[in-house]
Design an enzyme around this catalytic site. Structure first.
Site, mmCIF file in Angstrom:
data_model
loop_
_atom_site.group_PDB
_atom_site.id
_atom_site.type_symbol
_atom_site.label_atom_id
_atom_site.label_comp_id
_atom_site.label_asym_id
_atom_site.label_seq_id
_atom_site.Cartn_x
_atom_site.Cartn_y
_atom_site.Cartn_z
ATOM 1 N N ASP A 214 75.701 51.384 0.089
ATOM 2 C CA ASP A 214 75.292 51.251 1.480
ATOM 3 C C ASP A 214 73.987 52.013 1.713
ATOM 4 O O ASP A 214 73.863 53.177 1.318
ATOM 5 C CB ASP A 214 76.400 51.813 2.385
ATOM 6 C CG ASP A 214 76.158 51.499 3.840
ATOM 7 O OD1 ASP A 214 76.622 50.440 4.293
ATOM 8 O OD2 ASP A 214 75.507 52.301 4.532
ATOM 9 N N ILE A 215 73.009 51.341 2.330
ATOM 10 C CA ILE A 215 71.720 51.986 2.605
ATOM 11 C C ILE A 215 71.928 53.094 3.634
ATOM 12 O O ILE A 215 72.552 52.884 4.670
ATOM 13 C CB ILE A 215 70.695 50.962 3.128
ATOM 14 C CG1 ILE A 215 70.478 49.852 2.094
ATOM 15 C CG2 ILE A 215 69.371 51.645 3.455
ATOM 16 C CD1 ILE A 215 69.570 48.732 2.574
ATOM 17 N N ASN B 245 66.353 50.188 11.711
ATOM 18 C CA ASN B 245 66.281 49.056 12.630
ATOM 19 C C ASN B 245 65.846 49.481 14.026
ATOM 20 O O ASN B 245 65.031 48.816 14.674
ATOM 21 C CB ASN B 245 67.642 48.353 12.715
ATOM 22 C CG ASN B 245 67.854 47.353 11.594
ATOM 23 O OD1 ASN B 245 66.901 46.822 11.034
ATOM 24 N ND2 ASN B 245 69.102 47.096 11.256
ATOM 25 N N ASP C 274 65.045 43.681 7.839
ATOM 26 C CA ASP C 274 65.357 42.556 6.945
ATOM 27 C C ASP C 274 64.520 42.614 5.671
ATOM 28 O O ASP C 274 65.010 42.322 4.573
ATOM 29 C CB ASP C 274 65.102 41.229 7.662
ATOM 30 C CG ASP C 274 66.167 40.926 8.706
ATOM 31 O OD1 ASP C 274 67.212 41.614 8.716
ATOM 32 O OD2 ASP C 274 65.961 40.001 9.512
ATOM 33 N N GLU D 226 74.221 46.088 5.693
ATOM 34 C CA GLU D 226 73.406 46.777 4.688
ATOM 35 C C GLU D 226 74.243 47.223 3.497
ATOM 36 O O GLU D 226 73.839 48.111 2.738
ATOM 37 C CB GLU D 226 72.704 47.988 5.317
ATOM 38 C CG GLU D 226 73.618 49.122 5.758
ATOM 39 C CD GLU D 226 74.181 48.941 7.159
ATOM 40 O OE1 GLU D 226 74.586 49.960 7.762
ATOM 41 O OE2 GLU D 226 74.228 47.804 7.657
#
Length: 356
Positions: free
Chosen positions: A214-215, A222, A231, A257
């Site tokens: 997971d980022i 965002n 994106d 993500e």
């Protein structure tokens, strides 16, 4: 944001709440189950919500599918397409096998007839003329049969070619249906299928690992730079992951993500090495807009790992890898952690808390 960090931020979005609910209740993380829990969560269909609640915390997949079939008739469309595809492939392969057998049989018979005729005509006996006559009649009759057989073979071959074109088109459709359009990795549907397939055999579970990645702080990215930038970063991270693993390693965008990798044929230690290679590569990659000079970095990733042998099924494997991911997030992010039984105590809250 992944549900692994939901407890610290009170899970701000419905998707995370629903996903967390499914994991806590031991429901397999497949799209049709998610749809059921989503509808139950938002309360748009009170009857569905009551029926789902009546199943309790040990609902079987058959019971969930029965409710799904009642309220969402489209659940079985993709299964029907997959079934038609499989049937077509099986029929085509069977037809081609029969064709090859028929062709081989005809060729062998013709060869035998020709050799027999040559042997007879080479002998200087009084019966040569009679034998020639008999063989001539037989050759003519067989020639007609072979001619008809060849015509049949050509027709079947043409039909086989046409079926092969259809099969390739279906294969391409299935590839597109299983591909995430943004990252070009496998999508959640393909991931669910892959996850379930792990438990089709017990032979390789001790050398099969699931990694969830997971980022870190992606919501902040965002919020700060906008979703178009988010994106682009997602696509770049996906490319980096794919570039740093073997071609035979399954890589998917599991949602938002979050990415998932299924590594087969490696020990836990080797799988950890692969996970760390991804993490370090991303940590050392600059994320900068070459035109404006804006630096979006640093971009880091947290990873949770669990071996298939530590779980009884796909739902439990996913849940344990997610627990390990949660602990990696909670431990400071930008790290890889393997699942341990002691981690479970941090993941015991009821999902109903997150409906508030």
């Amino acid at each position: 944001m992944n549900t692994a960090v939901a407890q610290r931020v009170q899970v701000p979005d419905i998707a995370a709440q629903v996903t967390y609910a499914m994991r806590i209740m031991g429901v397999s993380p497949i799209p049709r189950n998610y749809e059921l829990f989503y509808e139950a969560y938002i309360g748009s269909n009170p009857k569905l919500t009551r029926e789902l609640a009546a199943l309790g915390s040990k609902a079987s997949q058959e019971e969930l599918d029965a409710i799904g079939a009642q309220y969402f008739g489209h659940h079985h469309r993709t299964e029907a397409i997959d079934g038609a595809h499989t049937k077509l492939v099986g029929e085509l392969e069977g037809l081609l096998r029969l064709l090859k057998q028929e062709q081989t049989s005809l060729e062998s018979y013709t060869k035998l007839l020709d050799e027999t005729f040559l042997r007879i005509t080479s002998k200087n006996t009084a019966s040569v003329d009679i034998l020639k006559s008999v063989i001539g009649v037989l050759t003519e009759a067989t020639g007609d049969t072979i001619s008809q057989g060849k015509e049949m073979v050509e027709n079947v071959v043409q039909k086989s070619r046409e079926m092969d074109v259809v099969r390739k088109e279906l294969d391409e459709y299935k590839r597109i249906a299983n591909t995430d359009s943004l990252t070009q990795l496998s999508n959640r549907r393909a991931f669910d299928d892959k996850l379930s397939a792990i438990y089709n055999t017990s032979m390789t579970r001790n050398v099969t690992a699931l990694i969830l990645a997971d980022i870190d702080h992606f919501k902040k990215i965002n919020d700060t730079y906008g979703h178009p930038v988010g994106d682009k970063i997602l696509a770049s991270v996906a490319s980096l992951i794919r570039a740093n693993v073997r071609k035979d390693i399954f890589v998917a965008r599991a949602g938002g993500e979050e990415f998932a990798l299924v590594i087969e044929g490696n020990t836990e230690e080797e799988a950890m090495t692969i996970a760390e290679r991804i993490r370090i590569a991303l940590e050392n990659t600059p994320f900068k807009n070459s035109r404006t000079g804006v630096n979006y970095g640093p971009i880091t990733i947290s990873l949770g790992l669990c071996m298939a042998s530590e779980a009884e099924g796909p739902g439990e494997l996913y849940s344990k890898a997610d627990i390990a991911l949660y602990c990696a997030k909670n431990g400071g992010r930008n790290r890889t952690m393997a699942f341990e039984e002691g981690m479970k105590k941090d993941f015991s809250k009821s999902w109903l808390i997150y409906r508030k």
